[in-house]
Design a protein around this motif. Structure first.
Motif, PDB file in Angstrom:
ATOM      1  N   ASN A 211      16.979   7.816  -8.997  1.00  0.00           N
ATOM      2  CA  ASN A 211      16.881   9.072  -8.571  1.00  0.00           C
ATOM      3  C   ASN A 211      15.350   9.797  -9.222  1.00  0.00           C
ATOM      4  O   ASN A 211      14.865  10.816  -8.947  1.00  0.00           O
ATOM      5  CB  ASN A 211      17.882  10.123  -9.012  1.00  0.00           C
ATOM      6  N   ASP A 212      14.408   8.522  -9.916  1.00  0.00           N
ATOM      7  CA  ASP A 212      13.079   9.372 -10.366  1.00  0.00           C
ATOM      8  C   ASP A 212      12.217   8.595  -9.258  1.00  0.00           C
ATOM      9  O   ASP A 212      10.829   8.856  -9.556  1.00  0.00           O
ATOM     10  CB  ASP A 212      12.879   8.673 -11.823  1.00  0.00           C
ATOM     11  N   LEU A 213      12.628   7.712  -8.497  1.00  0.00           N
ATOM     12  CA  LEU A 213      11.499   7.042  -7.810  1.00  0.00           C
ATOM     13  C   LEU A 213      10.500   8.096  -6.887  1.00  0.00           C
ATOM     14  O   LEU A 213       9.409   7.883  -7.255  1.00  0.00           O
ATOM     15  CB  LEU A 213      12.243   6.209  -6.437  1.00  0.00           C
ATOM     16  N   GLU A 214      11.059   8.934  -6.177  1.00  0.00           N
ATOM     17  CA  GLU A 214      10.285   9.977  -5.383  1.00  0.00           C
ATOM     18  C   GLU A 214       9.195  10.735  -6.583  1.00  0.00           C
ATOM     19  O   GLU A 214       8.178  11.018  -6.038  1.00  0.00           O
ATOM     20  CB  GLU A 214      11.074  10.812  -4.425  1.00  0.00           C
ATOM     21  N   MET A 215       9.894  11.129  -7.589  1.00  0.00           N
ATOM     22  CA  MET A 215       9.225  11.821  -8.756  1.00  0.00           C
ATOM     23  C   MET A 215       7.781  11.085  -8.995  1.00  0.00           C
ATOM     24  O   MET A 215       6.867  11.626  -9.284  1.00  0.00           O
ATOM     25  CB  MET A 215       9.933  12.051  -9.703  1.00  0.00           C
ATOM     26  N   LEU A 216       8.330   9.885  -9.453  1.00  0.00           N
ATOM     27  CA  LEU A 216       6.975   8.925  -9.893  1.00  0.00           C
ATOM     28  C   LEU A 216       5.852   8.726  -8.998  1.00  0.00           C
ATOM     29  O   LEU A 216       4.732   8.658  -9.211  1.00  0.00           O
ATOM     30  CB  LEU A 216       7.559   7.625 -10.368  1.00  0.00           C
ATOM     31  N   GLY A 220       0.948  12.740 -10.228  1.00  0.00           N
ATOM     32  CA  GLY A 220      -0.647  11.953  -9.985  1.00  0.00           C
ATOM     33  C   GLY A 220      -0.562  10.704 -10.955  1.00  0.00           C
ATOM     34  O   GLY A 220      -1.043   9.840 -10.818  1.00  0.00           O
ATOM     35  N   HIS A 221       0.640  10.722 -12.088  1.00  0.00           N
ATOM     36  CA  HIS A 221       0.500   9.656 -13.100  1.00  0.00           C
ATOM     37  C   HIS A 221       2.089   9.545 -13.274  1.00  0.00           C
ATOM     38  O   HIS A 221       2.699  10.250 -14.218  1.00  0.00           O
ATOM     39  CB  HIS A 221      -0.030   9.983 -14.525  1.00  0.00           C
ATOM     40  N   GLY A 222       2.738   8.502 -12.418  1.00  0.00           N
ATOM     41  CA  GLY A 222       3.835   8.220 -12.797  1.00  0.00           C
ATOM     42  C   GLY A 222       4.294   7.157 -13.907  1.00  0.00           C
ATOM     43  O   GLY A 222       3.715   6.033 -13.687  1.00  0.00           O
ATOM     44  N   VAL A 223       5.119   7.563 -14.778  1.00  0.00           N
ATOM     45  CA  VAL A 223       5.292   6.276 -15.923  1.00  0.00           C
ATOM     46  C   VAL A 223       6.636   6.005 -16.062  1.00  0.00           C
ATOM     47  O   VAL A 223       7.606   6.748 -15.929  1.00  0.00           O
ATOM     48  CB  VAL A 223       5.046   7.038 -17.216  1.00  0.00           C
ATOM     49  N   ALA A 224       6.933   4.533 -15.621  1.00  0.00           N
ATOM     50  CA  ALA A 224       8.278   3.985 -15.794  1.00  0.00           C
ATOM     51  C   ALA A 224       8.539   3.380 -17.280  1.00  0.00           C
ATOM     52  O   ALA A 224       7.668   2.851 -17.954  1.00  0.00           O
ATOM     53  CB  ALA A 224       8.423   2.954 -14.857  1.00  0.00           C
ATOM     54  N   MET A 225       9.882   3.906 -17.680  1.00  0.00           N
ATOM     55  CA  MET A 225      10.085   3.305 -19.048  1.00  0.00           C
ATOM     56  C   MET A 225      10.155   1.790 -18.986  1.00  0.00           C
ATOM     57  O   MET A 225      10.678   1.285 -17.896  1.00  0.00           O
ATOM     58  CB  MET A 225      11.430   4.010 -19.421  1.00  0.00           C
ATOM     59  N   GLY A 226      10.070   1.060 -20.145  1.00  0.00           N
ATOM     60  CA  GLY A 226      10.357  -0.277 -20.083  1.00  0.00           C
ATOM     61  C   GLY A 226      11.684  -0.824 -19.882  1.00  0.00           C
ATOM     62  O   GLY A 226      12.040  -1.817 -19.403  1.00  0.00           O
ATOM     63  N   ASN A 227      12.811   0.134 -19.987  1.00  0.00           N
ATOM     64  CA  ASN A 227      13.893  -0.122 -19.812  1.00  0.00           C
ATOM     65  C   ASN A 227      14.359   0.244 -18.382  1.00  0.00           C
ATOM     66  O   ASN A 227      15.721  -0.012 -17.928  1.00  0.00           O
ATOM     67  CB  ASN A 227      14.832   0.623 -20.687  1.00  0.00           C
ATOM     68  N   ALA A 228      13.456   0.623 -17.489  1.00  0.00           N
ATOM     69  CA  ALA A 228      13.622   1.056 -16.061  1.00  0.00           C
ATOM     70  C   ALA A 228      14.001  -0.100 -15.106  1.00  0.00           C
ATOM     71  O   ALA A 228      13.689  -1.078 -15.530  1.00  0.00           O
ATOM     72  CB  ALA A 228      12.367   1.725 -15.503  1.00  0.00           C
ATOM     73  N   ASP A 229      14.470   0.236 -14.001  1.00  0.00           N
ATOM     74  CA  ASP A 229      14.924  -0.591 -13.232  1.00  0.00           C
ATOM     75  C   ASP A 229      13.493  -1.270 -12.469  1.00  0.00           C
ATOM     76  O   ASP A 229      12.688  -0.616 -12.463  1.00  0.00           O
ATOM     77  CB  ASP A 229      15.809   0.081 -11.846  1.00  0.00           C
ATOM     78  N   SER A 230      13.783  -2.590 -12.122  1.00  0.00           N
ATOM     79  CA  SER A 230      12.536  -3.087 -11.722  1.00  0.00           C
ATOM     80  C   SER A 230      11.940  -2.285 -10.273  1.00  0.00           C
ATOM     81  O   SER A 230      10.484  -2.310 -10.173  1.00  0.00           O
ATOM     82  CB  SER A 230      12.883  -4.570 -11.259  1.00  0.00           C
ATOM     83  N   VAL A 231      12.833  -1.687  -9.487  1.00  0.00           N
ATOM     84  CA  VAL A 231      12.247  -1.191  -8.308  1.00  0.00           C
ATOM     85  C   VAL A 231      11.373   0.140  -8.886  1.00  0.00           C
ATOM     86  O   VAL A 231      10.506   0.526  -8.307  1.00  0.00           O
ATOM     87  CB  VAL A 231      13.226  -0.640  -7.534  1.00  0.00           C
ATOM     88  N   LYS A 233       9.909   0.326 -11.451  1.00  0.00           N
ATOM     89  CA  LYS A 233       8.695  -0.032 -12.253  1.00  0.00           C
ATOM     90  C   LYS A 233       7.655  -0.290 -11.168  1.00  0.00           C
ATOM     91  O   LYS A 233       6.363  -0.052 -11.273  1.00  0.00           O
ATOM     92  CB  LYS A 233       8.823  -1.193 -13.199  1.00  0.00           C
ATOM     93  N   GLU A 234       8.071  -0.800 -10.097  1.00  0.00           N
ATOM     94  CA  GLU A 234       6.927  -1.297  -8.908  1.00  0.00           C
ATOM     95  C   GLU A 234       6.442  -0.094  -8.351  1.00  0.00           C
ATOM     96  O   GLU A 234       5.487  -0.074  -7.906  1.00  0.00           O
ATOM     97  CB  GLU A 234       7.875  -1.907  -7.922  1.00  0.00           C
ATOM     98  N   VAL A 235       6.919   1.188  -8.267  1.00  0.00           N
ATOM     99  CA  VAL A 235       6.168   2.385  -7.620  1.00  0.00           C
ATOM    100  C   VAL A 235       5.634   3.295  -8.752  1.00  0.00           C
ATOM    101  O   VAL A 235       4.712   3.992  -8.339  1.00  0.00           O
ATOM    102  CB  VAL A 235       7.428   3.330  -7.117  1.00  0.00           C
ATOM    103  N   ALA A 236       5.920   2.967 -10.135  1.00  0.00           N
ATOM    104  CA  ALA A 236       5.072   3.624 -11.031  1.00  0.00           C
ATOM    105  C   ALA A 236       3.742   3.206 -11.326  1.00  0.00           C
ATOM    106  O   ALA A 236       3.251   2.031 -10.801  1.00  0.00           O
ATOM    107  CB  ALA A 236       5.834   3.418 -12.285  1.00  0.00           C
TER     108      ALA A 236
END
Length: 265
Positions: A211-216, A220-231, A233-236
């Motif tokens: 549910n963070d995909l669209e937000m990231l 302007g700067h989307g940051v995925a946590m290291g524990n995030a789902d691979s999907v 991380k791909e959009v961040a």
């Protein structure tokens, strides 16, 4: 340094696996605010379920209920409840399939049945209390989000039936958030920054879940946590360390918003 607006998701981002805020995260947010940046929360949770967290971190601005209820410094700036007639149709359909559904207002949440093992399975990892039963809770009040408990296969019929009315956002194998069509954390953040006059390139967001995909993607700067789902991380735009490895502090350093000699290394 130009002032930035920074949003943080809660579970898996602000809160670690034990549902606690790491010391490094507390110190990072304190320094972030001391440096003049705006700090807010962006979550699928209703306001009453993260009141203590807001008090602990000294944050009074948030985008909650997956973008449907937006508050700046304690004042409501945007709300987007599910239309009553749509709620009634959703409730009838879920009941006909004997599937649990939880209705959430800004102040409480209730379930349409007394107990269901799917609800327990979804709520247990987040250490959240299972809501009390009140099958009529959705009547006569603003409901901003529902939680539907169905499998991916069962979800298909809801998508078909409510295609242009509701949006379903899955958060685990049997749990799905239900919000108004077009709703998302990104949509709530857009209302937030319009209210304050920020530009998208001045906005940063940290998240880890679907549910963070669209937000990231929106900020302007989307940051995925290291524990995030691979999907995710791909959009961040950036990927930081895990939540239990000082991920927030590390990510803010990457962005140049914290000094490299911040207390926790």
């Amino acid at each position: 340094m130009d002032k930035k607006l920074v949003f943080f998701d809660i579970d898996g981002t602000l809160l670690d696996y034990d549902k606690k805020v790491p010391l490094s995260t507390k110190e990072a947010i304190h320094e972030l605010k001391a440096n003049g940046h705006e700090v807010a929360i962006a979550t699928g949770r209703p306001p009453f379920l993260f009141k203590e967290l807001r008090e602990e971190l000294g944050i009074d601005s948030y985008v909650s209920l997956n973008g449907q209820y937006v508050v700046y410094k304690g004042n409501l700036v945007y709300s987007n409840p599910i239309p009553p007639e749509v709620l009634h149709s959703l409730n009838e359909y879920a009941v006909s399939l004997d599937q649990p559904i939880i209705y959430t207002s800004e102040e409480n949440t209730k379930m349409n049945m007394t107990y269901h093992k799917r609800v327990e399975a979804s709520y247990a990892p987040h250490k959240l209390p299972i809501p009390e039963c009140d099958p009529d809770y959705y009547l006569g009040r603003h409901i901003y989000q529902a939680a539907l408990f169905c499998t991916k296969e069962e979800e298909t019929s809801y998508i078909v039936k409510f295609d242009d009315l509701l949006r379903l956002v899955r958060w685990d194998e049997v749990g799905v958030d239900v919000i108004p069509n077009g709703g998302s954390k990104a949509a709530g953040i857009e209302k937030f920054i319009q209210h304050l006059g920020y530009k998208r390139e001045e906005v940063i967001a940290f998240g880890d879940n679907l549910n963070d995909l669209e937000m990231l993607q929106f900020v302007g700067h989307g940051v995925a946590m290291g524990n995030a789902d691979s999907v995710v991380k791909e959009v961040a735009r950036y990927v930081t360390k895990d939540v239990d490895q000082d991920g927030i502090m590390h990510g803010l350093r990457q962005l140049g918003l914290l000094s490299v000699d911040s207390a926790v290394v």
